[in-house]
Design an enzyme around this catalytic site. Sequence first.
Site, PDB file in Angstrom:
ATOM      1  N   TYR A 166      -2.346  10.224  -4.656  1.00  0.00           N
ATOM      2  CA  TYR A 166      -2.751   9.461  -3.476  1.00  0.00           C
ATOM      3  C   TYR A 166      -1.790   9.719  -2.319  1.00  0.00           C
ATOM      4  O   TYR A 166      -2.208   9.992  -1.192  1.00  0.00           O
ATOM      5  CB  TYR A 166      -2.791   7.979  -3.835  1.00  0.00           C
ATOM      6  CG  TYR A 166      -3.289   7.084  -2.725  1.00  0.00           C
ATOM      7  CD1 TYR A 166      -4.651   6.955  -2.483  1.00  0.00           C
ATOM      8  CD2 TYR A 166      -2.408   6.353  -1.941  1.00  0.00           C
ATOM      9  CE1 TYR A 166      -5.121   6.126  -1.476  1.00  0.00           C
ATOM     10  CE2 TYR A 166      -2.861   5.520  -0.936  1.00  0.00           C
ATOM     11  CZ  TYR A 166      -4.227   5.413  -0.707  1.00  0.00           C
ATOM     12  OH  TYR A 166      -4.683   4.589   0.292  1.00  0.00           O
ATOM     13  N   SER A 171      -2.763   5.939   5.080  1.00  0.00           N
ATOM     14  CA  SER A 171      -2.091   4.849   4.388  1.00  0.00           C
ATOM     15  C   SER A 171      -0.622   4.916   4.745  1.00  0.00           C
ATOM     16  O   SER A 171      -0.122   5.977   5.146  1.00  0.00           O
ATOM     17  CB  SER A 171      -2.264   5.037   2.879  1.00  0.00           C
ATOM     18  OG  SER A 171      -1.406   4.189   2.149  1.00  0.00           O
TER      19      SER A 171
END
Length: 170
Positions: free
Chosen positions: A92, A78
Amino acid sequence: CDPQAVGEMAAAARDFLGRLDFLVHCAAILKRTPFLETTLEEWDRVMTVNLRGTFLVNRAVAPIMVAQGGGAIVNLASLAGRTPALLGNVCYTASKHGVVGLSRQMARELGPKGVRVNVLCPGATATPMTLDLTGEAERQRISAATPLGRWGEPEEQARAIAFLVGEASS
């Protein structure tokens, strides 16, 4: 996240297909909790799925690719794996930094054995997981901060992945 199940999956896929030419690993979870409110249980769950899961699947498939003389692996991280993106994303973000580091190290070690390893770090992408965790105002703010002024679509990532696992990227 289960090493035995992952090993069985890799062997079954190889047996069914005859070989494993590529792997695209994109499993992840995201729960937005501010750092000071993050529990150890939440940390462990996100790290288990996002980082340990990536390691286990790659570790099960890579030896098969090495033995057959090559292959291609694409791990999805990401933009959060390169820079903190949204508030409340500590687990995350840390897990995706781990996926980036894992992939880079794997590329270094597996490249000489004929296995290409890449990591894709997309920005905001319109998926059920991301859309469920953001409100309209936040989606507009993120769009405004994006060079194209919009969220990405999964199909755009798929095209990049298709290139990375294909012979054209060798």
